[in-house]
Design an enzyme around this catalytic site. Structure first.
Site, short mmCIF file in Angstrom:
data_model
loop_
_atom_site.label_atom_id
_atom_site.label_comp_id
_atom_site.label_asym_id
_atom_site.label_seq_id
_atom_site.Cartn_x
_atom_site.Cartn_y
_atom_site.Cartn_z
N TYR A 221 -1.47 0.36 10.12
CA TYR A 221 -1.77 -0.41 8.91
C TYR A 221 -0.58 -0.35 7.95
O TYR A 221 -0.06 -1.38 7.50
CB TYR A 221 -3.04 0.14 8.25
CG TYR A 221 -3.24 -0.34 6.85
CD1 TYR A 221 -3.53 -1.68 6.60
CD2 TYR A 221 -3.13 0.53 5.76
CE1 TYR A 221 -3.70 -2.13 5.30
CE2 TYR A 221 -3.31 0.08 4.47
CZ TYR A 221 -3.59 -1.25 4.25
OH TYR A 221 -3.75 -1.70 2.96
N THR B 65 0.81 -1.23 0.00
CA THR B 65 0.00 0.00 0.00
C THR B 65 0.84 1.27 0.00
O THR B 65 1.95 1.30 0.56
CB THR B 65 -0.92 -0.01 1.25
OG1 THR B 65 -1.50 1.29 1.39
CG2 THR B 65 -0.15 -0.30 2.51
#
Ligand code: UFG
Length: 327
Positions: free
Chosen positions: A141, A117
């Site tokens: 995250y 990501t």
């Protein structure tokens, strides 16, 4: 049989991957614990229910299918939740992935495509990012995903694991035939929330922060159509099969859209007003995340042709209107 083990194959991005893999002549074997996925999204190959924390179950599935590669999508992915409950992210994402990598290596499955990501980059002063940009995640995250990238690199050095790592920017849209689409419970992503607000399925959208250092004060993101994103995965798999070795690719388009611009385009595409109000910033959000995609274009031959904002909204809206969304 060219089996590919698709973790998270019952989820939004994983289910689109399964459709594309099947079309490209592979057999997508879905491994998913259904914590955020949906069994009825598994339509393109066998389903093995299981949890990445269960090494024995992983070994069983590797032995049964002998996949030629792993596509690893399974992860928790809510930036906000990762700030309030980081342990959940480290356990599921980092420890779960370590189990998977070890099981793959033990089974001799040395081709690995990983869903990473842009959240691994963090806040970077309004620059357009590329794969060499420094990674400084500002949420758990992103930090957990960066740790998995490091694991892949270490297992590459020690065990010959070849990995293609894709750093996604903001994935949106749906399969044009609306066979699969986006459905999260709870939903936290901007475009599905906008569409829900439009047809009254949820309350008005809240814009998280209007005081960012951007032209209209709202955050800017680089949106990529899910089918374009998955095209890159199939190209990445071929890259590995051709023995080209480990590589990292950003998957973005180089164009940023602010939250207000997404609202404006949603009204234009659907012909319906978006009820919204303005709220405070959401913890963990970066001001701007926009990618260059030169490497993916030049080396993989990737062309994100569906990734216009209007096309992504139109495809998401078509899926939304199928009623799959009303489960
Ligand atoms: N936003 C709102 N209101 C909402 C929801 C979102 O204003 O109700 C804003 C956010 O603050 C952000 C933008 O819309 O500025 C996009 O938010 P999303 O939650 O849709 O996406 P994120 O950029 O937070 O993150 C998403 C995924 C991550 C992934 C990241 C980049 O949630 O898993 O894209 O790939 F890492």
């Amino acid at each position: 049989m060219r089996n590919v083990l698709v973790t998270g194959g019952a989820g939004y991005i994983g289910s689109h991957a399964c459709k594309a893999l099947k079309a490209a002549g592979y057999v997508p074997v879905v491994f998913d614990n259904l914590c955020t996925g949906w069994e009825d999204a598994v339509k393109f190959g066998p389903f093995e229910r299981g949890d990445l924390m269960d090494r024995g179950r992983l070994d069983e599935v590797f032995a049964a299918y002998q996949p030629i590669a792993v596509m690893h999508f399974a992860a928790l992915s809510q930036v906000g939740e990762s700030m309030s409950n980081p342990g959940k992210y480290w356990l599921n994402n980092a420890s779960g992935s370590l189990n998977l990598i070890e099981a793959a290596v033990a089974a001799g499955c040395l081709n690995f495509v990983f869903s990473s990501t842009c959240a691994t980059y963090g806040e970077q002063d309004n620059v357009v990012l590329d794969e060499t940009s420094v990674q400084m995640p500002i949420n758990a995250y992103g930090a957990s995903k960066r740790a998995i990238e490091d694991m892949l690199s270490d297992f590459g050095a020690s065990h010959g694991l070849n990995s293609v790592i894709f750093r996604y920017f903001n994935v949106a849209g749906a399969d044009e035939a609306a066979e699969v689409g986006e459905f999260h419970q709870p939903e936290t992503h901007l475009i599905p929330l906008v569409l829900d607000a439009i047809d009254g399925k949820r309350d008005a959208l809240t814009i998280f922060g209007t005081d960012y250092d951007t032209p209209d004060g709202t955050c800017i993101r680089d949106y990529v159509h899910v089918c374009d994103l998955i095209d890159a995965h199939v190209l990445g798999l071929k890259w590995l099969e051709d023995g080209k070795g480990s590589r990292v690719f950003n998957l973005g388009t180089g164009s940023g859209f602010s939250v207000r611009e997404v609202i404006t385009r949603s009204t234009a595409v659907t012909g319906r007003a978006v009820p919204f109000n303005e709220g405070p910033r959401r913890p963990g959000d970066c001001t701007k995340l926009v990618s260059g995609s030169v490497r993916a274009r030049d080396e993989l031959g990737w062309r994100p042709e569906r990734s216009t904002m209007d096309r992504m909204i139109a495809d998401a809206w078509r899926w939304h209107q199928t009623g799959h969304y009303d489960k």
